[in-house]
Write a protein that holds these residues in place. Structure first.
Motif, mmCIF file in Angstrom:
data_model
loop_
_atom_site.group_PDB
_atom_site.id
_atom_site.type_symbol
_atom_site.label_atom_id
_atom_site.label_comp_id
_atom_site.label_asym_id
_atom_site.label_seq_id
_atom_site.Cartn_x
_atom_site.Cartn_y
_atom_site.Cartn_z
ATOM 1 N N TYR A 54 15.782 1.709 75.211
ATOM 2 C CA TYR A 54 17.794 1.906 75.838
ATOM 3 C C TYR A 54 17.927 0.411 76.483
ATOM 4 O O TYR A 54 17.253 0.055 76.382
ATOM 5 C CB TYR A 54 18.354 3.000 76.748
ATOM 6 N N SER A 58 23.672 1.147 76.311
ATOM 7 C CA SER A 58 23.591 2.734 76.093
ATOM 8 C C SER A 58 24.293 3.083 76.751
ATOM 9 O O SER A 58 24.637 4.072 76.192
ATOM 10 C CB SER A 58 21.876 2.539 75.713
ATOM 11 N N HIS A 61 27.993 4.179 74.958
ATOM 12 C CA HIS A 61 27.361 5.206 74.140
ATOM 13 C C HIS A 61 26.404 5.984 74.174
ATOM 14 O O HIS A 61 26.875 7.294 73.659
ATOM 15 C CB HIS A 61 26.793 4.137 73.112
ATOM 16 N N GLN A 62 25.743 6.305 75.298
ATOM 17 C CA GLN A 62 24.868 7.294 75.336
ATOM 18 C C GLN A 62 24.451 8.038 77.353
ATOM 19 O O GLN A 62 23.466 8.487 77.914
ATOM 20 C CB GLN A 62 23.826 7.228 75.094
ATOM 21 N N ASP A 64 25.763 10.146 78.634
ATOM 22 C CA ASP A 64 24.999 11.840 79.645
ATOM 23 C C ASP A 64 23.876 12.110 79.259
ATOM 24 O O ASP A 64 23.255 12.328 80.213
ATOM 25 C CB ASP A 64 26.613 12.722 78.753
ATOM 26 N N GLU A 65 23.526 11.096 78.288
ATOM 27 C CA GLU A 65 22.379 11.583 77.871
ATOM 28 C C GLU A 65 21.456 11.123 78.521
ATOM 29 O O GLU A 65 19.981 11.388 79.530
ATOM 30 C CB GLU A 65 21.978 10.691 76.747
ATOM 31 N N ILE A 66 22.199 9.819 79.417
ATOM 32 C CA ILE A 66 20.912 9.078 80.308
ATOM 33 C C ILE A 66 21.130 9.075 81.952
ATOM 34 O O ILE A 66 20.127 9.451 82.819
ATOM 35 C CB ILE A 66 21.549 7.350 80.214
ATOM 36 N N VAL A 68 20.993 12.095 82.743
ATOM 37 C CA VAL A 68 19.996 13.897 82.615
ATOM 38 C C VAL A 68 18.516 12.860 82.353
ATOM 39 O O VAL A 68 18.133 13.538 83.504
ATOM 40 C CB VAL A 68 20.588 14.210 81.317
ATOM 41 N N LYS A 69 18.578 12.199 82.103
ATOM 42 C CA LYS A 69 17.134 11.301 82.198
ATOM 43 C C LYS A 69 16.982 10.885 83.716
ATOM 44 O O LYS A 69 16.064 10.861 83.936
ATOM 45 C CB LYS A 69 16.615 11.129 81.670
ATOM 46 N N TRP A 70 18.050 10.479 83.983
ATOM 47 C CA TRP A 70 17.471 8.930 85.176
ATOM 48 C C TRP A 70 17.551 9.660 86.265
ATOM 49 O O TRP A 70 18.337 10.274 87.142
ATOM 50 C CB TRP A 70 18.561 8.070 85.120
ATOM 51 N N THR A 79 24.099 8.366 89.101
ATOM 52 C CA THR A 79 25.087 8.227 88.483
ATOM 53 C C THR A 79 26.215 8.094 88.259
ATOM 54 O O THR A 79 26.928 7.741 87.945
ATOM 55 C CB THR A 79 24.154 9.441 87.443
#
Length: 143
Positions: A54, A58, A61-62, A64-66, A68-70, A79
């Protein structure tokens, strides 16, 4: 005024904007307001972003995806904190316009003008954003 803000922000890449948002105060913080990341926090987060392919932009644009992972190993970069920090685009636009009028330049660790000696010595804890006035080329002098 929003046209001015958009014009000012457009002078900076999305990555630069994200980095400035993540690590810069634009005014005196209000009680309970999320603080930007410190140099050490940004370094830790930036390494993680890089490891997972990333970039700072990012987050635009991403997110929600980040999110979840971070998971911050130190528990300081949540978050919710990231979302609040990134939600300061209008304040950033005003600050960038004010700084430009005052002759202040803004560079980030990703910019070629960033002092390479500082980057080499401090590595991942070098300040993410650097402000100055005057001849930016003097930053590269090692003397």
């Amino acid at each position: 005024m929003s046209n001015k803000l958009n014009t000012q922000s457009n002078l900076y890449s999305e990555n630069k904007q994200a980095l400035i948002l993540l690590s810069t105060f634009f005014s005196k913080p209000k009680k309970g307001e999320a603080s930007p990341l410190t140099a050490a926090e940004y370094g830790r987060f930036a390494r993680w972003l890089h490891e997972f392919h990333y970039t700072p932009c990012s987050l635009f644009h991403q997110f929600d995806e980040i999110a979840v992972k971070w998971k911050d190993p130190k528990g300081k970069i949540t978050t919710d904190r990231l979302a609040n920090i990134l939600d300061r685009k209008a304040a950033m636009g005003l600050a960038l316009e004010k700084w430009q009028r005052a002759g202040i330049w803004v560079i980030t660790r990703q910019d070629s003008e960033y002092p390479q000696l500082l980057k080499k010595q401090l590595r991942h804890i070098s300040p993410p954003v650097f402000f100055g006035i005057g001849n930016i080329e003097l930053l590269q002098k090692g003397d």
